[in-house]
Design a protein around this motif. Structure first.
Motif, PDB file in Angstrom:
ATOM      1  N   HIS A 145     -43.076 -31.164 -25.506  1.00  0.00           N
ATOM      2  CA  HIS A 145     -41.720 -31.084 -25.155  1.00  0.00           C
ATOM      3  C   HIS A 145     -41.369 -29.604 -24.817  1.00  0.00           C
ATOM      4  CE1 HIS A 145     -37.747 -32.941 -25.736  1.00  0.00           C
ATOM      5  NE2 HIS A 145     -37.378 -31.640 -25.570  1.00  0.00           N
ATOM      6  N   ALA A 146     -40.537 -29.600 -23.691  1.00  0.00           N
ATOM      7  CA  ALA A 146     -40.507 -28.434 -23.390  1.00  0.00           C
ATOM      8  C   ALA A 146     -38.756 -28.217 -23.310  1.00  0.00           C
ATOM      9  CB  ALA A 146     -40.892 -27.644 -22.145  1.00  0.00           C
ATOM     10  N   ARG A 147     -38.222 -27.115 -23.971  1.00  0.00           N
ATOM     11  CA  ARG A 147     -36.828 -26.979 -24.164  1.00  0.00           C
ATOM     12  C   ARG A 147     -36.544 -25.605 -23.569  1.00  0.00           C
ATOM     13  NH1 ARG A 147     -32.491 -27.143 -29.017  1.00  0.00           N
ATOM     14  NH2 ARG A 147     -31.054 -27.934 -28.081  1.00  0.00           N
ATOM     15  N   LEU A 148     -35.632 -25.354 -22.605  1.00  0.00           N
ATOM     16  CA  LEU A 148     -35.179 -24.296 -22.026  1.00  0.00           C
ATOM     17  C   LEU A 148     -33.699 -24.050 -22.194  1.00  0.00           C
ATOM     18  CD1 LEU A 148     -37.571 -25.730 -20.157  1.00  0.00           C
ATOM     19  CD2 LEU A 148     -37.858 -23.404 -19.050  1.00  0.00           C
ATOM     20  N   PRO A 149     -33.448 -23.587 -23.202  1.00  0.00           N
ATOM     21  CA  PRO A 149     -32.190 -23.122 -23.465  1.00  0.00           C
ATOM     22  C   PRO A 149     -31.490 -21.939 -22.744  1.00  0.00           C
ATOM     23  CG  PRO A 149     -33.214 -23.097 -25.691  1.00  0.00           C
ATOM     24  CD  PRO A 149     -34.215 -23.234 -24.417  1.00  0.00           C
ATOM     25  N   GLY A 150     -30.509 -21.842 -22.242  1.00  0.00           N
ATOM     26  CA  GLY A 150     -29.895 -20.509 -21.849  1.00  0.00           C
ATOM     27  C   GLY A 150     -28.717 -20.249 -22.123  1.00  0.00           C
ATOM     28  N   PHE A 151     -28.322 -19.002 -22.291  1.00  0.00           N
ATOM     29  CA  PHE A 151     -27.027 -18.441 -22.678  1.00  0.00           C
ATOM     30  C   PHE A 151     -26.745 -17.165 -21.809  1.00  0.00           C
ATOM     31  CE2 PHE A 151     -30.382 -16.907 -25.451  1.00  0.00           C
ATOM     32  CZ  PHE A 151     -30.155 -15.645 -25.631  1.00  0.00           C
ATOM     33  N   THR A 152     -25.524 -16.823 -21.970  1.00  0.00           N
ATOM     34  CA  THR A 152     -25.032 -15.645 -21.344  1.00  0.00           C
ATOM     35  C   THR A 152     -24.556 -14.674 -22.306  1.00  0.00           C
ATOM     36  OG1 THR A 152     -24.435 -17.018 -19.321  1.00  0.00           O
ATOM     37  CG2 THR A 152     -23.417 -14.758 -19.477  1.00  0.00           C
ATOM     38  N   ALA A 153     -25.035 -13.312 -21.985  1.00  0.00           N
ATOM     39  CA  ALA A 153     -24.347 -12.107 -22.974  1.00  0.00           C
ATOM     40  C   ALA A 153     -24.009 -11.172 -22.143  1.00  0.00           C
ATOM     41  CB  ALA A 153     -25.444 -11.985 -23.863  1.00  0.00           C
ATOM     42  N   ASP A 154     -22.714 -10.681 -22.067  1.00  0.00           N
ATOM     43  CA  ASP A 154     -22.324  -9.410 -21.175  1.00  0.00           C
ATOM     44  C   ASP A 154     -22.450  -9.767 -19.832  1.00  0.00           C
ATOM     45  OD1 ASP A 154     -21.431  -8.114 -23.655  1.00  0.00           O
ATOM     46  OD2 ASP A 154     -23.340  -6.960 -23.755  1.00  0.00           O
ATOM     47  N   GLY A 155     -22.240 -10.865 -19.582  1.00  0.00           N
ATOM     48  CA  GLY A 155     -22.255 -11.161 -17.901  1.00  0.00           C
ATOM     49  C   GLY A 155     -23.811 -11.612 -17.547  1.00  0.00           C
ATOM     50  N   THR A 156     -24.830 -11.498 -18.090  1.00  0.00           N
ATOM     51  CA  THR A 156     -26.072 -11.595 -17.726  1.00  0.00           C
ATOM     52  C   THR A 156     -26.635 -12.856 -18.546  1.00  0.00           C
ATOM     53  OG1 THR A 156     -26.616  -9.359 -17.742  1.00  0.00           O
ATOM     54  CG2 THR A 156     -28.510 -10.624 -17.683  1.00  0.00           C
ATOM     55  N   ALA A 157     -27.284 -13.752 -17.664  1.00  0.00           N
ATOM     56  CA  ALA A 157     -27.906 -15.001 -18.136  1.00  0.00           C
ATOM     57  C   ALA A 157     -29.147 -14.897 -18.587  1.00  0.00           C
ATOM     58  CB  ALA A 157     -28.038 -15.961 -17.118  1.00  0.00           C
ATOM     59  N   TYR A 158     -29.693 -15.380 -19.799  1.00  0.00           N
ATOM     60  CA  TYR A 158     -30.920 -15.392 -20.449  1.00  0.00           C
ATOM     61  C   TYR A 158     -31.468 -16.854 -20.752  1.00  0.00           C
ATOM     62  CZ  TYR A 158     -29.614 -10.465 -21.244  1.00  0.00           C
ATOM     63  OH  TYR A 158     -29.360  -9.299 -21.114  1.00  0.00           O
TER      64      TYR A 158
ATOM     65  N   VAL B 102     -34.025 -17.514 -33.779  1.00  0.00           N
ATOM     66  CA  VAL B 102     -34.177 -16.641 -32.334  1.00  0.00           C
ATOM     67  C   VAL B 102     -32.779 -16.235 -31.710  1.00  0.00           C
ATOM     68  CG1 VAL B 102     -35.205 -16.121 -30.446  1.00  0.00           C
ATOM     69  CG2 VAL B 102     -36.613 -17.001 -32.306  1.00  0.00           C
ATOM     70  N   GLU B 103     -32.005 -17.385 -31.277  1.00  0.00           N
ATOM     71  CA  GLU B 103     -30.676 -17.217 -30.808  1.00  0.00           C
ATOM     72  C   GLU B 103     -29.636 -16.504 -31.230  1.00  0.00           C
ATOM     73  OE1 GLU B 103     -27.751 -20.053 -28.110  1.00  0.00           O
ATOM     74  OE2 GLU B 103     -28.734 -20.804 -29.915  1.00  0.00           O
ATOM     75  N   ALA B 104     -29.828 -16.872 -32.687  1.00  0.00           N
ATOM     76  CA  ALA B 104     -28.768 -16.035 -33.578  1.00  0.00           C
ATOM     77  C   ALA B 104     -28.956 -14.697 -33.858  1.00  0.00           C
ATOM     78  CB  ALA B 104     -28.860 -16.910 -35.037  1.00  0.00           C
ATOM     79  N   GLY B 105     -30.188 -14.168 -33.763  1.00  0.00           N
ATOM     80  CA  GLY B 105     -30.359 -12.912 -33.909  1.00  0.00           C
ATOM     81  C   GLY B 105     -30.771 -12.038 -32.569  1.00  0.00           C
ATOM     82  N   PHE B 106     -30.661 -12.876 -31.150  1.00  0.00           N
ATOM     83  CA  PHE B 106     -30.759 -12.098 -30.174  1.00  0.00           C
ATOM     84  C   PHE B 106     -29.830 -11.020 -29.887  1.00  0.00           C
ATOM     85  CE2 PHE B 106     -30.088 -11.521 -25.627  1.00  0.00           C
ATOM     86  CZ  PHE B 106     -31.487 -11.450 -25.133  1.00  0.00           C
ATOM     87  N   THR B 107     -30.571  -9.768 -29.679  1.00  0.00           N
ATOM     88  CA  THR B 107     -29.756  -8.550 -29.436  1.00  0.00           C
ATOM     89  C   THR B 107     -29.886  -7.806 -28.292  1.00  0.00           C
ATOM     90  OG1 THR B 107     -29.727  -8.162 -31.992  1.00  0.00           O
ATOM     91  CG2 THR B 107     -28.982  -6.299 -30.482  1.00  0.00           C
ATOM     92  N   LEU B 108     -29.013  -7.482 -27.451  1.00  0.00           N
ATOM     93  CA  LEU B 108     -29.168  -6.637 -26.212  1.00  0.00           C
ATOM     94  C   LEU B 108     -29.342  -5.402 -26.304  1.00  0.00           C
ATOM     95  CD1 LEU B 108     -26.160  -8.421 -23.947  1.00  0.00           C
ATOM     96  CD2 LEU B 108     -28.738  -8.781 -23.804  1.00  0.00           C
ATOM     97  N   LEU B 109     -30.422  -4.799 -25.672  1.00  0.00           N
ATOM     98  CA  LEU B 109     -30.704  -3.325 -25.974  1.00  0.00           C
ATOM     99  C   LEU B 109     -30.093  -2.589 -24.891  1.00  0.00           C
ATOM    100  CD1 LEU B 109     -34.378  -3.702 -27.054  1.00  0.00           C
ATOM    101  CD2 LEU B 109     -32.342  -3.492 -28.456  1.00  0.00           C
TER     102      LEU B 109
END
Length: 56
Positions: free
Chosen positions: A15-28, A49-56
């Motif tokens: 099963h593949a799951r490709l969740p996306g989200f946007t942070a500071d105007g950039t899509a991930y 992983v999502e909760a701990g995602f930090t932009l560098l």
């Protein structure tokens, strides 16, 4: 947005799951593949992983 699909690789179902989200105007997007029998644990890991995602 979450894109999901299933596939078989060497006779093993995945099963593949490709969740996306946007942070500071950039899509991930975080690509996750897991065997269906491990879905509950796989999704818990993704949530961490999502909760701990930090932009560098």
């Amino acid at each position: 947005m979450i894109r999901e699909y299933t596939f078989t690789l060497k006779d093993v179902p995945w099963h593949a799951r490709l969740p996306g989200f946007t942070a500071d105007g950039t899509a991930y997007q975080v690509n996750t593949w897991y065997q269906p029998k491990t879905e509950e644990d796989a999704l818990k890991v993704y949530e961490k992983v999502e909760a701990g995602f930090t932009l560098l």
